[in-house]
Design an enzyme around this catalytic site. Structure first.
Site, PDB file in Angstrom:
ATOM      1  N   GLY A   1       0.808  -1.205   0.000  1.00 18.58           N
ATOM      2  CA  GLY A   1       0.000   0.000   0.000  1.00 18.58           C
ATOM      3  C   GLY A   1       0.845   1.260   0.000  1.00 18.58           C
TER       4      GLY A   1
ATOM      5  N   ASN B   1      -6.507   4.085  10.148  1.00 19.46           N
ATOM      6  CA  ASN B   1      -5.890   2.864  10.655  1.00 19.46           C
ATOM      7  C   ASN B   1      -5.774   2.834  12.164  1.00 19.46           C
ATOM      8  OD1 ASN B   1      -4.019   4.999   9.736  1.00 19.46           O
ATOM      9  ND2 ASN B   1      -2.480   3.778  10.790  1.00 19.46           N
TER      10      ASN B   1
ATOM     11  N   GLN C   1      -7.079   0.102   4.958  1.00 19.96           N
ATOM     12  CA  GLN C   1      -7.849  -0.440   6.078  1.00 19.96           C
ATOM     13  C   GLN C   1      -9.305  -0.719   5.716  1.00 19.96           C
ATOM     14  OE1 GLN C   1      -6.746  -1.372   9.070  1.00 19.96           O
ATOM     15  NE2 GLN C   1      -4.632  -0.698   8.743  1.00 19.96           N
TER      16      GLN C   1
ATOM     17  N   GLY D   1      -2.162  -6.341   0.616  1.00 20.09           N
ATOM     18  CA  GLY D   1      -2.643  -7.694   0.823  1.00 20.09           C
ATOM     19  C   GLY D   1      -2.602  -8.187   2.253  1.00 20.09           C
ATOM     20  N   HIS D   2      -1.610  -7.755   3.017  1.00 21.47           N
ATOM     21  CA  HIS D   2      -1.428  -8.366   4.338  1.00 21.47           C
ATOM     22  C   HIS D   2      -2.404  -7.858   5.390  1.00 21.47           C
ATOM     23  CE1 HIS D   2       0.858  -5.191   6.671  1.00 21.47           C
ATOM     24  NE2 HIS D   2       0.924  -4.702   5.443  1.00 21.47           N
TER      25      HIS D   2
ATOM     26  N   THR E   1      10.143  -8.062 -12.568  1.00 19.14           N
ATOM     27  CA  THR E   1       9.448  -9.336 -12.766  1.00 19.14           C
ATOM     28  C   THR E   1       8.322  -9.480 -11.746  1.00 19.14           C
ATOM     29  OG1 THR E   1      11.465 -10.364 -13.591  1.00 19.14           O
ATOM     30  CG2 THR E   1       9.723 -11.837 -12.822  1.00 19.14           C
TER      31      THR E   1
ATOM     32  N   CYS F   1       3.647   1.277  11.670  1.00 24.99           N
ATOM     33  CA  CYS F   1       4.739   1.974  10.980  1.00 24.99           C
ATOM     34  C   CYS F   1       5.406   3.012  11.863  1.00 24.99           C
ATOM     35  CB  CYS F   1       4.219   2.632   9.706  1.00 24.99           C
ATOM     36  SG  CYS F   1       3.563   1.437   8.519  1.00 24.99           S
TER      37      CYS F   1
END
Length: 390
Positions: A72, A152, A180, A201-202, A238, A326
């Protein structure tokens, strides 16, 4: 064996078994490079495009509007910085809020160092941005606005649709950090009206290291990472096929039986709130009482330090947070709590507990039992608490 209760799902979530299952083949049998023309590479490329189409369908977007990133934070940086740099001739003014995630705030700070002007909107006592304040902040040289979908730390949901409408009246690019909000809020980009949104994703039982940026078709956003032609020449490198497939599965699961899942989480969250309110005095709950994330509970305990509280909870096997993961290394009080008007001494005693579908009332009983003991123990060491009394 020590009991473990994980209540920091706003920081990260464990990978869902179904997500892990769909990822495994792309580390083992289907390990081809998606840019290769032979079959094993072509199958990897097909998996990416299938994931893109699945995600686009969930958000009522077009596949070409979906870009996969590493997280994100990258998505926020890309949307804000790249758009601002590409449109500097149109203006250099940006609007955001004082309670954004640091991925947005630091992007804006970087732009300020490079000649841009940023207006940081105040919020009310619940952490909501005023649509009228947003409208008044717009200037002739405003080119971009970024307001988070849901906070958040305190869980407050913003009026994103109304804000986006105002932005579009003035032809301003509107981005929202929806990290969130995914899985909690219905996101139909046709109705929501945003030009871009970010997710990770997490936060929804997917893997760490994968994110996404939705970018409305027709908006020109320069590449943020340069090199190859991946992601339609917008993000070189990639592709992480396994994580992309896992992200799509995680988003799909987040929107399957969503209301039923959220109702279950809300019931346990409200039980947690009621237990804390009944057993611990001198507290303050943060965030909007109703327009809030289902799994979020933010509370401040007067006369204690949040860091000590977290360490003692951890000794009892309970994982919580004082706010954003964070900024967990910072001793400063949360910028979000200060923005909603809390004094430093109360903001320092904050605790964020964020639940998952697996959180049980039995776990909540254990948490509140230990929490009450720890808060009382810490308060007994506080000279301020002695003056107030019990």
């Amino acid at each position: 064996m020590k009991r473990t209760v994980y209540l920091d799902n706003a920081a990260t979530t464990k990978v869902d078994p179904d997500v892990l299952e769909v990822m495994l083949p792309y580390w083992k049998e289907e390990y081809g490079n998606p840019s290769s023309i032979y079959q094993i590479g072509s199958r990897a490329k097909a998996a990416i495009e299938e994931a893109r189409a699945k995600v686009a369908e969930i958000f009522h977007a077009k596949p070409k509007e979906i870009y996969f990133t590493s997280c994100g934070t990258e998505s926020d940086n890309w949307a804000i910085i790249s758009y601002a740099l590409a449109n500097r001739t149109k203006g250099n003014h940006i609007i955001t809020s004082k309670i954004e995630h640091h991925a947005v705030l630091h992007s804006c700070a970087w732009l300020e160092k490079n000649g841009y002007e940023v207006t940081y909107l105040d919020v009310d006592e619940y952490g909501r941005v005023s649509v009228d304040d947003f409208r008044e902040a717009i200037r002739p040289d405003t080119i971009l606005a970024s307001i988070m979908f849901a906070n958040n730390e305190i869980g407050t949901i913003q009026p994103i649709r109304e804000l986006a409408e105002v932005a579009h009246e003035k032809e301003i690019f509107f981005h929202t950090d929806a990290v969130q909000a995914i899985g909690d809020q219905e996101i139909n980009v046709q109705e929501l009206g945003v030009d871009a949104f970010s997710l990770s994703g997490h936060k929804i039982h997917g893997p760490k290291g994968i994110g996404m940026l939705y970018l409305r078709q027709g908006i020109k956003l320069p590449a943020y990472i340069h090199g190859g032609a991946q992601e339609r020449n917008k993000r070189a490198g990639t592709e992480n096929v396994a994580f992309i497939v896992g992200l799509a599965k995680a988003i799909e699961k987040a929107y399957t039986n969503r209301e039923e899942r959220l109702d279950k989480i809300r019931e346990v969250r409200d039980y947690l709130r009621e237990k804390i309110e009944a057993e611990i005095p001198h507290i303050r709950f943060n965030g909007h009482p109703t327009d809030r994330l289902a799994n979020n509970l933010s509370v401040c305990f007067e006369f204690i330090e949040g860091e000590s509280l977290l360490l003692m909870l951890d000794m009892e096997g309970i994982a919580g947070s004082s706010g954003s993961a964070c900024t967990s290394g910072s001793l400063d009080p949360s910028h979000v709590l200060l923005a909603i008007g809390l004094p430093h001494e109360i903001a320092h005693g904050s605790l964020r507990l964020s639940l998952s579908e697996e959180t049980t009332k039995a776990e909540i009983d254990y948490v509140v039992e230990k929490l009450a003991i720890i808060v009382d123990r810490l308060r007994q060491m506080s000279p301020l608490y002695e003056k107030v009394g019990k």
